[in-house]
Design an enzyme around this catalytic site. Structure first.
Site, PDB file in Angstrom:
ATOM      1  N   LYS A  10       8.742  -8.433  55.045  1.00 22.93           N
ATOM      2  CA  LYS A  10       9.752  -9.479  54.939  1.00 22.93           C
ATOM      3  C   LYS A  10      11.012  -9.028  55.653  1.00 22.93           C
ATOM      4  O   LYS A  10      11.359  -7.847  55.645  1.00 22.93           O
ATOM      5  CB  LYS A  10      10.074  -9.762  53.462  1.00 22.93           C
ATOM      6  CG  LYS A  10      11.257 -10.704  53.253  1.00 22.93           C
ATOM      7  CD  LYS A  10      11.668 -10.795  51.791  1.00 22.93           C
ATOM      8  CE  LYS A  10      12.947 -11.611  51.627  1.00 22.93           C
ATOM      9  NZ  LYS A  10      13.407 -11.698  50.215  1.00 22.93           N
ATOM     10  N   GLU A  53      24.202 -15.323  43.058  1.00 21.41           N
ATOM     11  CA  GLU A  53      23.391 -14.122  42.829  1.00 21.41           C
ATOM     12  C   GLU A  53      24.233 -12.965  42.307  1.00 21.41           C
ATOM     13  O   GLU A  53      25.106 -12.449  43.011  1.00 21.41           O
ATOM     14  CB  GLU A  53      22.675 -13.700  44.119  1.00 21.41           C
ATOM     15  CG  GLU A  53      21.668 -12.598  43.898  1.00 21.41           C
ATOM     16  CD  GLU A  53      20.512 -12.650  44.879  1.00 21.41           C
ATOM     17  OE1 GLU A  53      19.643 -11.766  44.791  1.00 21.41           O
ATOM     18  OE2 GLU A  53      20.469 -13.566  45.717  1.00 21.41           O
TER      19      GLU A  53
END
Length: 433
Positions: A194, A239
């Site tokens: 990723k 976040e």
């Protein structure tokens, strides 16, 4: 109150800067009201700080001390400086809660290679609220303890910045889509799992952009996020990288995103598809594992839920997991943030390979975008989010806006462009675009 001259020093040595004198007193919550409404209009956008969520948190103004650093050891330098400053400070804290007494607000550069400085700021005045408790902290470099009874009053409303023009920076939309395709091609070879690619957009207004204008609109539209401002970086992050309070550490991981339509029934179906998406679940698992592995080194016990939940924000939905543990080694919140950064949510997996691809394909310096942003008190307790959904002041009338997307084997460039547009919307909307 007369503002003392700010202290900007590289090292925490008593011979190089005067000791801070800090006073915290409790005040009735009725005196505080809307935290953001207390912020005075700053001469410079970097002269106010904010860390507010659902009406709670902190705002501050003025500068008493500032620390700046670059390089691979920027976290260690910042922590050493703060430890020295707080060890020498003269403190009277009548509240004695996390976030009272000496407090620094920080924003750290994403990359060790970045030319952008990481920064810690100690404001002259901080107003805080948590539940039924409110307080004011004043800090000076005078020889006497400040009274901390500054009147709290709502300030005049910020002015509209006028028409705002948006333009691609560094890479065009098409160029960034090609970078996504290249990243997918490299993932298909097995060299990495990723990578998170970011893009930047330039926003230029007809008039000066008052940061209070942005903060107020972000807080109204995205009340489940932490609305932040530190040294000219302004945004609303969903976040929480790490929170440390009296030995308990928590971290909220977000990875895997889908755009909302505004139709509740349709969005509910989309949430279900997100929760079942193999591509998004794979991306999320990489992010959760990177956080859990990093925290394990500092904790005596850790809890990692087996499955994520869907976090609903105004513009998007995310797969989310809350990780929690008990710190065993006395690490501060900033040290924990350093151990977590960069997580797979903003970099990729494996970290070093993804970071190399980012440096090659993004063709820009992220600056403090995607780096830790938040606060820390003298005990080391604090909260550090990830600087997402944000913009950095390049001039009084211009901001650089950022958005990033996690790229895995199943990613489609067109879909990632659409996701990046959705992630740019909070700042664009706050600017009126």
């Amino acid at each position: 109150m007369t503002s003392p001259s700010p202290v900007d020093v590289p090292h925490p040595l008593g011979s190089q800067h005067p000791a801070l004198v800090v006073r915290t007193v409790a005040v009735p919550t009725a005196r505080v009201g809307d935290l953001l409404a207390l912020l005075p209009e700053p001469e410079d956008a970097g002269d106010i700080v904010s860390w507010v969520r659902k009406g709670e948190g902190f705002v501050g103004w003025g500068r008493v001390a500032t620390f700046r650093a670059t390089g691979v050891d920027r976290f260690e330098q910042a922590q050493s400086w703060w430890r020295g400053v707080t060890s020498e400070a003269i403190v009277r804290d009548d509240v004695d809660e996390p976030g009272t007494g000496p407090i620094a607000f920080g924003s750290m550069a994403y990359s060790r290679r970045s030319g952008t400085e990481s920064v810690l700021v100690v404001p002259e005045v901080v107003v805080g609220r948590r539940g039924d408790l409110a307080w004011v902290t004043t800090t000076t470099t005078d020889s006497t303890v400040p009274p901390a009874d500054e009147p709290l009053a709502a300030q005049p409303d910020p002015r509209d910045p006028g028409e705002v023009v948006f333009a691609d920076r560094d890479l065009s939309t098409q160029g960034w889509a090609q970078a996504v395709e290249e990243a997918v091609a490299r993932i298909s070879t097995g060299t990495l799992d990723k990578v998170v690619l970011a893009r930047a957009v330039q926003a230029t207004a007809g008039h000066r952009i008052d940061p209070r204008w942005l903060l107020t609109r972000l807080a109204e539209d995205y009340d489940t996020t932490w609305v932040f401002a530190v040294d000219g970086l302004v945004g609303a992050t969903p976040e929480m990288l790490v929170r440390l309070e009296r030995g308990l550490v928590t971290s909220r991981v977000l990875a895997g995103t889908i755009r909302r339509t505004g139709d509740d029934s349709h969005d509910l179906a989309l949430a279900g598809s997100l929760a079942r998406s193999s591509k998004d679940l794979e991306e999320h698992e990489y992010a959760v594992r990177s956080v859990a592995d990093a925290l394990t080194a500092h904790t005596s016990s850790i809890n990692v839920p087996e499955t994520p939940f869907v976090l609903h924000l105004n513009n998007v939905m995310h797969l989310a997991t809350d990780v929690a543990g008990v710190v065993r080694d006395g690490s501060t919140s900033l040290a924990l943030a350093a151990s977590l950064h960069p997580s797979a949510a903003v970099c990729g997996t494996p970290t070093m390979d993804a970071d190399t691809v980012i440096a090659e394909l993004e063709q820009m310096d992220r600056g403090r975008y995607a780096g830790p942003v938040g606060w820390m008190d003298a005990s080391g307790d604090g909260e550090w989010g990830i600087a997402l959904r944000c913009g950095w002041y390049e001039s009084p009338q211009s901001l650089r806006l950022y958005a990033g997307c996690g790229i895995v084997a199943g990613s489609v460039a067109e879909d990632e462009v659409a996701e990046s547009v959705a992630k740019l919307m909070p700042m664009r909307s706050a600017l009126g675009g």
